[in-house]
Scaffold this active site. Sequence first.
Site, PDB file in Angstrom:
ATOM      1  N   ASP A  35       0.869  -1.157   0.000  1.00  0.00           N
ATOM      2  CA  ASP A  35       0.000   0.000   0.000  1.00  0.00           C
ATOM      3  C   ASP A  35       0.921   1.226   0.000  1.00  0.00           C
ATOM      4  O   ASP A  35       2.107   1.113   0.326  1.00  0.00           O
ATOM      5  CB  ASP A  35      -0.870  -0.050   1.270  1.00  0.00           C
ATOM      6  CG  ASP A  35      -1.720   1.181   1.436  1.00  0.00           C
ATOM      7  OD1 ASP A  35      -2.306   1.636   0.441  1.00  0.00           O
ATOM      8  OD2 ASP A  35      -1.802   1.685   2.577  1.00  0.00           O
ATOM      9  N   ASP A  64      -2.025  -0.872   5.994  1.00  0.00           N
ATOM     10  CA  ASP A  64      -2.253  -0.252   7.300  1.00  0.00           C
ATOM     11  C   ASP A  64      -3.727   0.047   7.547  1.00  0.00           C
ATOM     12  O   ASP A  64      -4.061   0.576   8.599  1.00  0.00           O
ATOM     13  CB  ASP A  64      -1.466   1.051   7.422  1.00  0.00           C
ATOM     14  CG  ASP A  64      -2.003   2.119   6.497  1.00  0.00           C
ATOM     15  OD1 ASP A  64      -2.353   1.789   5.339  1.00  0.00           O
ATOM     16  OD2 ASP A  64      -2.104   3.278   6.923  1.00  0.00           O
TER      17      ASP A  64
HETATM   18 MG   LIG Z   1      -2.811   2.989   3.663  1.00  0.00          MG
END
Ligand SMILES: [Mg+2]
Length: 226
Positions: free
Chosen positions: A9, A165
């Site tokens: 990401d 995350d």
């Molecule tokens: Mg992120």
Amino acid sequence: MPVDLIIFDCDGVLVDSEVISCRAHADVLTRHGYPITSEQVFERFLGRSTRQANIEIESELGRKLPEAYHGDLQDELFRAFEADLEAIRGIHDVLDTVTQHVCVASSGSHQRMQVSLGSTGLYERLAPNIFSASQVKHGKPAPDLFLFAASEMGVPPHRCVVIEDSLAGIAGARAAGMTVFGFHGGSHCDDGHAETLRQAGADLTFDDMRQLPELVRRVEADALAG
Ligand SMILES: [Mg+2]
């Protein structure tokens, strides 16, 4: 299971952008008639695409966000990135170390990544293997973007590890049939974030990016043993 591809990401994993981004969104949304705090932006929209966030905001407002909103937001965000954004600590070393292929799969636009990854010295290292939700029909938490990235890289999903995350990202990676590591080393993550990521389905969590090569080795070894 050998791991052939690590899918990162972008926001909160490669660059420590979430605090800056939430502040910019809150400022500009408030200025355009949708009062919201940084914390509320964080809770509601972290890890989701701008397109989906805007649909939700506009349905609550009962009107379109003004045309100027989009330009103002981009100006504020890019200004703040260029002034304040930092790479996640240790990420450059990790990119030097890992033997797997690497790519990026982000809910953000290519233009945003050019600025965020560019201003932290990461863009040139990762291009052209940078994929955006704008390239698929359904963004995270759908699996589409991860499956698209893996397919473009020529790696089957079960040989991919995703570093995420956000809850939306973890859901998407799991739906894609990939191993997912929850990263909670970004400055936006509080003490409870690791547990939140585990509950969302992360296979493991970590907060120091320099641990990543060892964690990937461990997953490979566990799969052999199991
Ligand atoms: Mg992120």
